[in-house]
Design an enzyme around this catalytic site. Structure first.
Site, PDB file in Angstrom:
ATOM      1  N   GLU A  35       0.823  -1.210   0.000  1.00  0.00           N
ATOM      2  CA  GLU A  35       0.000   0.000   0.000  1.00  0.00           C
ATOM      3  C   GLU A  35       0.856   1.257   0.000  1.00  0.00           C
ATOM      4  OE1 GLU A  35      -3.169   0.451  -0.431  1.00  0.00           O
ATOM      5  OE2 GLU A  35      -3.621  -1.672  -0.559  1.00  0.00           O
ATOM      6  N   CYS A 190     -12.488   1.485 -15.814  1.00  0.00           N
ATOM      7  CA  CYS A 190     -12.730   2.927 -15.724  1.00  0.00           C
ATOM      8  C   CYS A 190     -11.400   3.670 -15.678  1.00  0.00           C
ATOM      9  CB  CYS A 190     -13.576   3.234 -14.492  1.00  0.00           C
ATOM     10  SG  CYS A 190     -14.333   4.865 -14.490  1.00  0.00           S
ATOM     11  N   CYS A 197     -16.245   1.427 -21.334  1.00  0.00           N
ATOM     12  CA  CYS A 197     -17.586   1.548 -20.759  1.00  0.00           C
ATOM     13  C   CYS A 197     -18.498   0.389 -21.152  1.00  0.00           C
ATOM     14  CB  CYS A 197     -18.216   2.867 -21.163  1.00  0.00           C
ATOM     15  SG  CYS A 197     -17.308   4.305 -20.549  1.00  0.00           S
ATOM     16  N   CYS A 206     -24.286   5.343 -14.990  1.00  0.00           N
ATOM     17  CA  CYS A 206     -23.146   6.260 -14.865  1.00  0.00           C
ATOM     18  C   CYS A 206     -23.506   7.638 -15.396  1.00  0.00           C
ATOM     19  CB  CYS A 206     -21.948   5.691 -15.620  1.00  0.00           C
ATOM     20  SG  CYS A 206     -20.489   6.749 -15.562  1.00  0.00           S
TER      21      CYS A 206
END
Length: 346
Positions: A35, A190, A197, A206
């Site tokens: 992370e 995305c 899409c 969306c």
DNA sequence: AACGCGGGGTC
DNA sequence: GACCCAGCGTT
């Protein structure tokens, strides 16, 4: 929107990423390191660094006992070096204050250096399955588009709206998978430009897609002219050794080793009691940071016996044949590469 | 609330 | 070259 998490998880089961290196053994240590490395840094860039880091520091206590130079050495090239310093500091605190075990509450995690709201939540969600919402670059992009959140996420009002959506959407069940899923959707479908899409589970819900305004989301950072600074780096060589100086602990390139910088090489050499035998300009180049350009001119200087120069805490002779385990700035690696592929002056 | 902090990938 | 990336700490 109803069923957001359910639909996302269904998509994840079929199309999510499940073989990233840090997904193999999801211990808090590995998840934490990944992370931190992934903050503002793309997955493909991180992977080799992560593998190497884990091979060198397989456990948090081993990391805690390493020197900062060794940690920065592993981090060389990744950027945002405060991450490495904070990582090292947190490793020590985990060992000393938490008996080597990571805490399980967001409050305790956020109190550790380098761990903020999103990173704490990611560790909690992925490692313990407790409900916690993340908001990284992927999630910001997905939510801004789906819900039509306007404005640049760097603005607090926009950021708050995004966090509110993130909190509201995060489910109680399968939080670990959900956390990975929302990032995967942003990373695989995305994406920033030309998103897929037609393969998105939220195409029909969306806002950006419906209004054909995908390019407007998320809002762009207002651009500012980058100032230009310049410096002269002294590549002082003696017998195949290069003189390096450690930068101060904080700020730009904090703790890394770089060339001495001076606009008056002669003065510098005199002060360092070095006699030069040859001096030659290397090619100038521009190094660009987030917030300014740095025009760098490098001068290759060969000197006689280096014994005159006092070895001090923040000065060392770097042996090209037997390199130290220290952190180097990008210009140093770049110039040393150029030097070795086209050695000057024999 | 705005800024400092890297290096590299992508278009 | 512009833009941005699994953000956080400081001011």
């Amino acid at each position: 929107m109803k069923n957001f998490s359910t639909r996302l998880l269904a998509w994840f089961d079929d199309h999510g990423r499940k073989d990233l290196p840090w997904q193999k053994d999801k211990s808090p240590y590995r998840v934490w390191v990944s992370e931190i490395m992934l903050q503002q840094t793309q997955v493909t860039t991180v992977i080799p660094y992560f593998e190497r880091f884990m091979a060198t520091f397989p456990r948090v206590d081993i990391l805690a006992e390493a020197t900062q130079d060794e940690v920065l050495h592993q981090w060389t090239g990744l950027g945002y070096y405060a991450r490495a310093r904070n990582l090292h500091a947190t490793a020590k605190r985990i060992v000393n204050e938490y008996n080597g075990e990571f805490p399980h509450t967001p409050q305790e995690l956020e109190a550790l250096p380098g761990i903020g709201r999103s990173t704490a939540a990611a560790i909690i969600a992925i490692c313990t399955g407790q409900r916690a919402a993340i908001l990284d670059g992927n999630v910001k992009r997905v939510l801004a588009r789906v819900f039509g959140v306007e404005g640049w996420p760097g603005q607090s009002a926009t950021l708050k709206q995004l966090w509110d959506h993130a909190e509201a959407l995060t489910p109680s069940d399968r939080v670990a998978d959900y956390t990975q899923a929302i990032m995967d959707l942003g990373a695989v479908i995305c994406v920033r430009s030309r998103p897929s899409c037609d393969r998105c589970p939220f195409q029909n819900d969306c806002h950006a897609f419906a209004t054909q305004s995908i390019k407007e989301y998320p809002g762009k950072k207002p651009k500012k002219e980058k100032p230009v600074r310049s410096t002269t780096m002294l590549v002082i060589e003696c017998d195949g050794n290069i003189l390096l100086e450690q930068r101060k602990a904080t700020g730009l390139w904090g703790g890394l080793w770089s060339f001495p910088e001076s606009d008056e090489p002669e003065t510098y050499l005199e002060a360092a009691r070095l006699d030069h035998v040859q001096m030659e300009k290397l090619s100038a180049f521009r190094h660009t940071f987030t917030h300014f350009h740095l025009d760098i001119e490098a001068i290759h200087i060969k000197v006689k016996a280096a014994s005159q120069t006092q070895a001090s805490e923040n000065l060392l002779w770097y042996d090209l044949e037997d390199p130290n385990n220290i952190g180097l700035t990008r210009p140093v690696t770049r110039i040393l590469e150029a030097l070795q592929s086209a050695p000057l002056l024999q």
